[in-house]
Motif scaffolding. Structure first.
Motif, PDB file in Angstrom:
ATOM      1  N   GLU A  90       0.823  -1.209   0.000  1.00 40.71           N
ATOM      2  CA  GLU A  90       0.000   0.000   0.000  1.00 40.71           C
ATOM      3  C   GLU A  90       0.856   1.258   0.000  1.00 40.71           C
ATOM      4  N   LYS A  93       2.134   1.773  -3.547  1.00 45.04           N
ATOM      5  CA  LYS A  93       1.090   2.182  -4.479  1.00 45.04           C
ATOM      6  C   LYS A  93       0.451   3.514  -4.105  1.00 45.04           C
ATOM      7  N   GLN A 144      -0.041   5.545 -11.850  1.00 42.08           N
ATOM      8  CA  GLN A 144      -0.811   4.719 -10.921  1.00 42.08           C
ATOM      9  C   GLN A 144      -1.520   3.593 -11.683  1.00 42.08           C
ATOM     10  N   LEU A 147       1.289   0.967 -12.830  1.00 43.86           N
ATOM     11  CA  LEU A 147       2.111   0.326 -11.802  1.00 43.86           C
ATOM     12  C   LEU A 147       1.504  -1.011 -11.377  1.00 43.86           C
ATOM     13  N   LYS A 148       2.340  -2.035 -11.339  1.00 45.57           N
ATOM     14  CA  LYS A 148       1.919  -3.358 -10.889  1.00 45.57           C
ATOM     15  C   LYS A 148       2.794  -3.752  -9.716  1.00 45.57           C
ATOM     16  N   VAL A 149       2.180  -3.951  -8.566  1.00 50.55           N
ATOM     17  CA  VAL A 149       2.931  -4.350  -7.379  1.00 50.55           C
ATOM     18  C   VAL A 149       2.403  -5.707  -6.935  1.00 50.55           C
TER      19      VAL A 149
END
Length: 149
Positions: A90, A93, A144, A147-149
């Motif tokens: 979290e 991101k 945002q 973005l891949k987390v």
């Protein structure tokens, strides 16, 4: 009279065919190289970066209970590994962190065509709603989404 013909291929026969069709071979080679070169130049570059983050258990997870002076107080670890990793995800991101990244690099460095206003009919109709957004906000929103987390 029976004459038996034996056919054997030699290097001379092979070279005869190559030199006879050299124009076709060169044309095929040039067309192939040009097609690949044009396709490579016209393709939109895709940039991708990967990173691994080591999540270590620190002192923030260590709890030392207060006991009277005579007792031994041993530290107690209280943590949930999955909860800790989700917290880190979290943070990565978060909009605040992405805004800091965009501000430090510059929105036009990350997204080159960010300030270009489209010339289409739909872009002119919706221009008022997007005109209020700053380039930083637009870049943060795009980052945002990508973005891949």
């Amino acid at each position: 009279m029976n004459t038996e013909e034996t056919t054997s291929t030699s290097l001379r026969d092979f070279l005869h065919v190559v030199f006879k069709r050299k124009n076709h071979i060169l044309l095929f080679f040039i067309v192939t190289v040009c097609t690949v070169a044009i396709g490579t130049i016209a393709a939109k570059p895709t940039y991708e970066a990967t990173a691994q983050i080591l999540v270590k258990i620190g002192r923030e997870n260590l709890y030392v209970p207060t006991v009277p002076a005579g007792g031994n107080a041993s530290p107690v670890f209280s943590f949930n590994r999955e909860e800790q990793i989700n917290s880190e995800i979290e943070i990565l991101k978060s909009r605040f962190l992405l805004a800091k990244v965009v501000e430090s690099l510059g929105p036009t460095v990350i997204y080159k065509g960010l300030n270009d206003n489209g010339q289409g009919l739909l872009s002119r109709l919706f221009q008022r709603t997007h005109a209020r957004e700053s380039p930083v906000d637009k870049a943060v929103l795009r980052l945002q989404q990508a973005l891949k987390v």
